[in-house]
Design an enzyme around this catalytic site. Structure first.
Site, short mmCIF file in Angstrom:
data_model
loop_
_atom_site.label_atom_id
_atom_site.label_comp_id
_atom_site.label_asym_id
_atom_site.label_seq_id
_atom_site.Cartn_x
_atom_site.Cartn_y
_atom_site.Cartn_z
N ARG A 186 0.86 -1.19 0.00
CA ARG A 186 0.00 0.00 0.00
C ARG A 186 0.89 1.23 0.00
NH1 ARG A 186 -4.45 0.87 4.65
NH2 ARG A 186 -2.70 1.61 5.89
N SER A 194 -12.16 -3.75 2.67
CA SER A 194 -12.24 -3.12 3.99
C SER A 194 -13.69 -2.88 4.38
CB SER A 194 -11.52 -1.76 3.97
OG SER A 194 -10.16 -1.93 3.70
N LYS A 231 -3.91 5.82 9.82
CA LYS A 231 -5.10 6.04 8.99
C LYS A 231 -6.09 6.87 9.79
CE LYS A 231 -7.20 3.65 5.19
NZ LYS A 231 -7.67 2.43 4.58
#
Lengths: 210, 210
Positions: free
Chosen positions: A41, A109, A141
């Site tokens: 990511r 997710s 996040k």
């Protein structure tokens, strides 16, 4: 047929947290320490950079460690990754499945009951694994919302399992907290490994707690 | 077989400049005014937003107007676009061609002789059209470097044509300046149409100058 995928300890890479080490170096050490799956990511990388990063990570992985790419279906296909992981803002799961075909893994997710219900309503075989979180609020996040807590995660994981989906928990999981997370098939970590002075030792500690 | 593609007046969309109008509304008007090809570009959109935007633009286009998607190969494939346009930071052209197969168009941005030489060295049929620019410095892409000027563009366009590639010029082209741009198969515009009070009239003025 889907590739082998052991979700027990699932590492999501973070280029900035890994620095000054390279992401492949951190991944290599983390796998030596017990990481069983890796997701590349990097939301700030260009497509070309992400492709090159994915190839570099793939080059250090054993075949038994599943490699996912976050968001970028085109990169996953080109780099020969085992799967793609998408969030709620990425391409919709059914469309991703159409692009990747039956022989790759798809993760999604989910942050609450409604998002999980949408995943469970998809045709069987669309999604393989749901990420459930955040368990705790997490600095990597900040937009991911307040934490579900271990109880909230376990409840969603039970729903996922009843619907035939595997699940991994994500968000603020450390070696100290890992044993608190139950009901899921595995745990995802970012900073607990990428920011650790010794990623192999960090992975071993996380495995030891599961 | 590649889709039909008339590069004469090629619109690259800009969501912010189009506001408060929707991008599909601007595109519809621009095509009525003479735009012959459209590229959906939105570097700030999520993949899901870009996919939805591309579907919405596709819905207002005549089949004769080629639709490109900037950068996002996965979105282009899913949305059934006619082609993909990539820059130097996006996935490499040979890899994009492998993903899109022989039946879609591929455009590539080139800003100098070296970048054009790389495009010309690719196997025939990899790239269909090169974007050459910026002709003039442009506020919509401040990182694109100083302008090549019409003479620089014409020289690169001649090289491209000699190598069998079509070319479009981009960067700071207005109706007033459009006639200064020569040697290319078409011109690309962003703000000259997206920021115009009347996109159809703006497109007509640009067509009138070619």
């Amino acid at each position: 047929m889907r590739p082998a995928f052991d979700p027990t300890l699932y590492l999501v890479t973070d280029t900035a947290l890994s620095a000054p080490r390279s992401v492949p170096d951190v991944v290599r050490a983390a796998v030596a320490g017990g990481v069983t799956a890796v997701q590349v990511r990097d939301k700030t990388a260009s497509r070309r950079e992400l492709y090159q990063l994915t190839l570099a990570v793939r080059a250090v992985l054993d075949p038994g460690v599943a490699l996912f790419v976050n968001d970028a279906v085109d990169v996953a296909l080109l780099a020969g990754a085992d799967g793609v992981h998408v969030g709620q803002d990425d391409l919709p799961p059914a469309e991703v499945r159409a692009l990747i075909g039956p022989d790759r893994l798809l993760g999604l997710s989910t942050g609450d009951d409604d998002e999980l219900a949408v995943a469970l309503a998809l045709p069987p075989g669309t999604v393989d694994v749901v990420g459930i979180g955040p368990v705790w609020t997490t600095p990597t996040k900040p937009d991911a919302g307040t934490g579900l807590g271990p109880g909230g995660v376990a409840a969603l994981a039970a729903e996922a399992a009843a619907g035939g989906l595997r699940s991994v928990a994500i968000g603020g999981i450390s070696a100290e907290r890992a044993a608190l997370v139950t009901g899921v098939d595995g745990i995802c970590v970012v900073s607990a490994v990428c920011a650790a002075p010794d990623p192999a030792a960090a992975a071993r500690a996380l495995r030891g707690a599961r």
